[in-house]
Structure formats: structure tokens, C-alpha cells
Motif scaffolding. Structure first.
Motif, PDB file in Angstrom:
ATOM      1  N   ALA A 180       4.882 -33.022   7.847  1.00  0.00           N
ATOM      2  CA  ALA A 180       3.878 -33.733   8.632  1.00  0.00           C
ATOM      3  C   ALA A 180       3.515 -35.069   7.990  1.00  0.00           C
ATOM      4  CB  ALA A 180       2.631 -32.864   8.789  1.00  0.00           C
ATOM      5  N   ALA A 183       6.436 -37.585   8.232  1.00  0.00           N
ATOM      6  CA  ALA A 183       6.479 -38.110   9.598  1.00  0.00           C
ATOM      7  C   ALA A 183       5.432 -39.202   9.795  1.00  0.00           C
ATOM      8  CB  ALA A 183       6.254 -36.976  10.599  1.00  0.00           C
ATOM      9  N   GLU A 184       4.221 -38.977   9.317  1.00  0.00           N
ATOM     10  CA  GLU A 184       3.171 -39.978   9.457  1.00  0.00           C
ATOM     11  C   GLU A 184       3.500 -41.234   8.650  1.00  0.00           C
ATOM     12  OE1 GLU A 184      -0.652 -38.316   8.639  1.00  0.00           O
ATOM     13  OE2 GLU A 184      -0.475 -36.788  10.209  1.00  0.00           O
ATOM     14  N   VAL A 187       5.932 -43.327  10.683  1.00  0.00           N
ATOM     15  CA  VAL A 187       5.239 -44.022  11.771  1.00  0.00           C
ATOM     16  C   VAL A 187       4.441 -45.201  11.227  1.00  0.00           C
ATOM     17  CG1 VAL A 187       3.424 -43.796  13.514  1.00  0.00           C
ATOM     18  CG2 VAL A 187       5.133 -41.988  13.263  1.00  0.00           C
ATOM     19  N   THR A 258      -1.814 -28.103   9.677  1.00  0.00           N
ATOM     20  CA  THR A 258      -0.352 -28.058   9.775  1.00  0.00           C
ATOM     21  C   THR A 258       0.083 -27.057  10.835  1.00  0.00           C
ATOM     22  OG1 THR A 258      -0.135 -28.664   7.433  1.00  0.00           O
ATOM     23  CG2 THR A 258       1.778 -27.644   8.479  1.00  0.00           C
ATOM     24  N   LEU A 261      -0.286 -28.674  14.188  1.00  0.00           N
ATOM     25  CA  LEU A 261       0.746 -29.671  14.463  1.00  0.00           C
ATOM     26  C   LEU A 261       2.068 -28.997  14.848  1.00  0.00           C
ATOM     27  CD1 LEU A 261      -0.026 -32.156  11.555  1.00  0.00           C
ATOM     28  CD2 LEU A 261      -0.383 -32.575  14.005  1.00  0.00           C
ATOM     29  N   LEU A 278       8.580 -32.515  13.557  1.00  0.00           N
ATOM     30  CA  LEU A 278       7.176 -32.902  13.489  1.00  0.00           C
ATOM     31  C   LEU A 278       7.042 -34.423  13.598  1.00  0.00           C
ATOM     32  CD1 LEU A 278       5.555 -30.555  10.819  1.00  0.00           C
ATOM     33  CD2 LEU A 278       5.105 -30.632  13.267  1.00  0.00           C
ATOM     34  N   GLN A 279       8.143 -35.122  13.313  1.00  0.00           N
ATOM     35  CA  GLN A 279       8.198 -36.566  13.545  1.00  0.00           C
ATOM     36  C   GLN A 279       7.813 -36.920  14.988  1.00  0.00           C
ATOM     37  OE1 GLN A 279       9.278 -38.977  11.239  1.00  0.00           O
ATOM     38  NE2 GLN A 279       8.691 -40.508  12.742  1.00  0.00           N
ATOM     39  N   ALA A 282       4.027 -36.751  15.424  1.00  0.00           N
ATOM     40  CA  ALA A 282       3.363 -37.913  14.832  1.00  0.00           C
ATOM     41  C   ALA A 282       3.498 -39.136  15.730  1.00  0.00           C
ATOM     42  CB  ALA A 282       3.937 -38.192  13.442  1.00  0.00           C
ATOM     43  N   GLU A 283       4.680 -39.319  16.301  1.00  0.00           N
ATOM     44  CA  GLU A 283       4.899 -40.459  17.198  1.00  0.00           C
ATOM     45  C   GLU A 283       4.089 -40.325  18.484  1.00  0.00           C
ATOM     46  OE1 GLU A 283       9.470 -41.294  15.673  1.00  0.00           O
ATOM     47  OE2 GLU A 283       9.115 -40.255  17.566  1.00  0.00           O
ATOM     48  N   LEU A 285       1.307 -38.693  18.982  1.00  0.00           N
ATOM     49  CA  LEU A 285      -0.124 -38.868  18.732  1.00  0.00           C
ATOM     50  C   LEU A 285      -0.507 -40.337  18.595  1.00  0.00           C
ATOM     51  CD1 LEU A 285      -0.772 -35.923  16.233  1.00  0.00           C
ATOM     52  CD2 LEU A 285      -1.610 -36.110  18.578  1.00  0.00           C
ATOM     53  N   SER A 286       0.466 -41.169  18.170  1.00  0.00           N
ATOM     54  CA  SER A 286       0.201 -42.603  18.025  1.00  0.00           C
ATOM     55  C   SER A 286       0.733 -43.418  19.205  1.00  0.00           C
ATOM     56  CB  SER A 286       0.847 -43.124  16.729  1.00  0.00           C
ATOM     57  OG  SER A 286       0.210 -42.565  15.593  1.00  0.00           O
TER      58      SER A 286
END
Length: 291
Positions: A180, A183-184, A187, A258, A261, A278-279, A282-283, A285-286
Motif C-alpha cells: 500500500a 503504491a502511494e 502515485v 490495510t 484497502l 493495490l497500486q 491508490a490511483e 483514490l487520487s
């Protein structure tokens, strides 16, 4: 060398059984998928038509199964057909309570029982480089070392029956959280105009370095999420972790996040992808989906 009955020849179990054959053991496998049995036969093992036929008369019985339900079902047959004194090794990832149960029930029937969940995913199984966390007695651990040496690189006795599953839960907690955060980080770097590939190279060589950065940074940057260990299975493992924490009255706020997610990845339809997917969460969510 030992005679071994091996039940569960999937992504992980198939290569592991092959390594045991290569080490000189006499391996008889059982799997619901006939294709997996053909692979074992091609590697020099033998195929059985049932659990009973795979385990009868064997020195060692091994299972590598997806969930508690399958372990309980198969172990009931093992209890009925395995010879007294046989060594039972469960490489599956299940709840500590299930492994405590197999240990107790096995002792009643004269079976020696170890829970021995593994970490390393499909590459670790293929390369005989798994990390193995073992619960059981010292004597049974010593007896199982030739098996562990054939399929793994690191193996430790971490306590009585069920303890291997506790340590595996801790492993999955760290792995999920690390994915996680990586991944963040990707991003963040990509969104701010940094070269994420070079950035991850630098991070991998410093204090932020991890096995995940070592093995997965390239595939995550390329959004290559072919499964080595599926989101669906990690979701199952996070259920084990959160329940174990609840039973122990331990608070794991990072673990709870976690788990959410990973549940989100599954809800988004990514359950069959590698847990590095999980990438994609993260994408999303943004608002920066690249899949």
C-alpha cells in the motif's frame, strides 16, 4: 529419503512437490485438477486418485490448500487413512485455531503435526526460496528439516502448534502494508513530476528498501499485475489477521486500514490480480487511474 503424500498441487504446491521429487523423495500427489497431476508425473512423481490413496502408508503427508475449510475436510480423511506415526505438514495459510485443532486431533491418532505456512509467493515456490514459519514440537521440526530444505531457504520453529500461522499473519500484515505504501509513493512521485523508476531505485538502496521494492517495483511501474499471490487470497489472510487481533485484544490500526484497502481492491474487481494491484486502489483514490 521419505515417501510423501502431497495434497494440493496449485500455484505453490505444484513447484514444491517437484522440488521434493528432485531431492530424491518418493512423492505421490493428489489434486482436483488433472493437469496438476500430469505436471507432477512429468517431474517424476506419482498421481493418486484420492486423498486416501495419496496418504496411505506414507511417511510424510503434506497439504497446501487455499482455506481453512479445505484443510479441515482433507485432514479428516488424513486422520482416517494415514499410518500411525506419520508426520503431517500443513503448508497452507489458515487460522491459528485450525492449526491448533489439527495438532490436537493428530496427537489423538498418533500423528505428528506441524503447521508450516510459507512466504515468498509463486517465485519463492518455483525457486525453492520460501520462508517457512513452523509451529509444533522441536522433535517434529527436526524430522521435517529435509522437506523444508528442499522447498525453502529460511525455516524456523516459532512455537507450538498454531504459532506458524500467527507469524504468517504478521508477515501478511507487513506485506500488505508495504504494498500500500509503495503504491502511494509511486502515485506521489509520478504526480509531482519525479522520475518514479529512478526514485524507486534510490529508495530500494536505502532504509526504505524491502523485498517488495527489490522484486516488484518494475512490475508495479508497468502496471503488470499478473498473479503471483492474488488479492483474493490476501483478502482472506487479512480476515485471519483482524480476527486474531480481536481474539488477542490487540489493536492494529494500520492493519485495519490495510485490510480495507485490500477489500477495496477486491470490490473494484481486482481479486484475481496480484496483491501489488493495490497500486490501482491508490490511483483510483487520487483520481489518477492508469489501468
Amino acid at each position: 529419503m521419505s515417501s510423501i503424500g502431497f495434497i494440493g498441487l496449485g500455484i505453490m504446491g505444484g513447484p514444491m512437490a517437484g522440488h521434493l521429487v528432485a531431492a530424491g523423495h518418493e512423492v505421490t500427489g493428489y489434486n482436483r485438477s488433472p493437469g496438476a497431476l500430469e505436471k507432477l508425473k512429468a517431474a517424476g512423481g506419482a498421481a493418486a486418485g484420492s486423498v486416501a490413496a495419496a496418504v496411505a502408508g506414507r511417511d510424510i503427508v503434506i497439504t497446501m490448500l487455499p482455506q481453512d475449510e479445505q484443510v479441515v475436510e482433507v485432514f479428516s480423511e488424513i486422520l482416517e487413512h494415514a499410518k500411525p506415526g506419520a508426520l503431517y505438514i500443513d503448508f497452507s495459510t489458515v487460522t491459528p485455531k485450525t492449526s491448533e485443532w489439527t495438532g490436537a486431533e493428530g496427537a489423538k491418532r498418533g500423528l505428528r503435526v506441524l503447521d508450516a505456512p510459507v512466504s515468498g509467493g509463486e517465485p519463492g515456490a518455483i525457486n525453492a526460496a520460501l520462508s517457512i514459519m513452523v509451529g509444533g514440537s522441536e522433535a517434529d521440526f527436526e524430522a521435517a528439516k529435509p522437506v523444508f530444505a528442499a522447498v525453502g531457504k529460511t525455516y524456523e520453529l516459532v512455537g507450538p502448534n498454531g504459532s506458524g500461522q500467527v507469524v504468517k499473519a504478521a508477515n501478511q500484515l507487513i506485506v500488505g502494508g508495504t504494498y500500500a505504501l509503495v503504491a502511494e509513493a509511486i502515485v506521489l512521485m509520478e504526480s509531482l513530476g519525479a522520475d518514479a523508476a529512478k526514485g524507486l531505485d534510490v529508495l530500494a538502496g536505502g532504509l526504505a528498501g524491502s523485498k517488495i521494492l527489490e522484486l516488484k517495483r518494475k512490475s508495479m511501474l508497468e502496471r503488470d499485475f499478473r498473479p503471483g499471490f492474488r488479492i483474493d487470497l490476501h483478502h482472506k489472510d487479512m480476515g485471519i489477521i483482524t480476527q486474531a487481533a480481536r481474539d488477542a485484544e490487540v489493536t492494529i490500526p494500520m492493519g485495519a486500514l490495510t485490510a480495507q484497502l485490500i477489500a477495496a481492491a477486491r470490490a473494484m474487481g481486482h481479486g484475481s490480480l496480484d496483491h501489488s494491484a493495490l497500486q490501482l486502489v491508490a490511483e483510483a483514490l487520487s483520481g489518477k487511474a492508469n489501468s
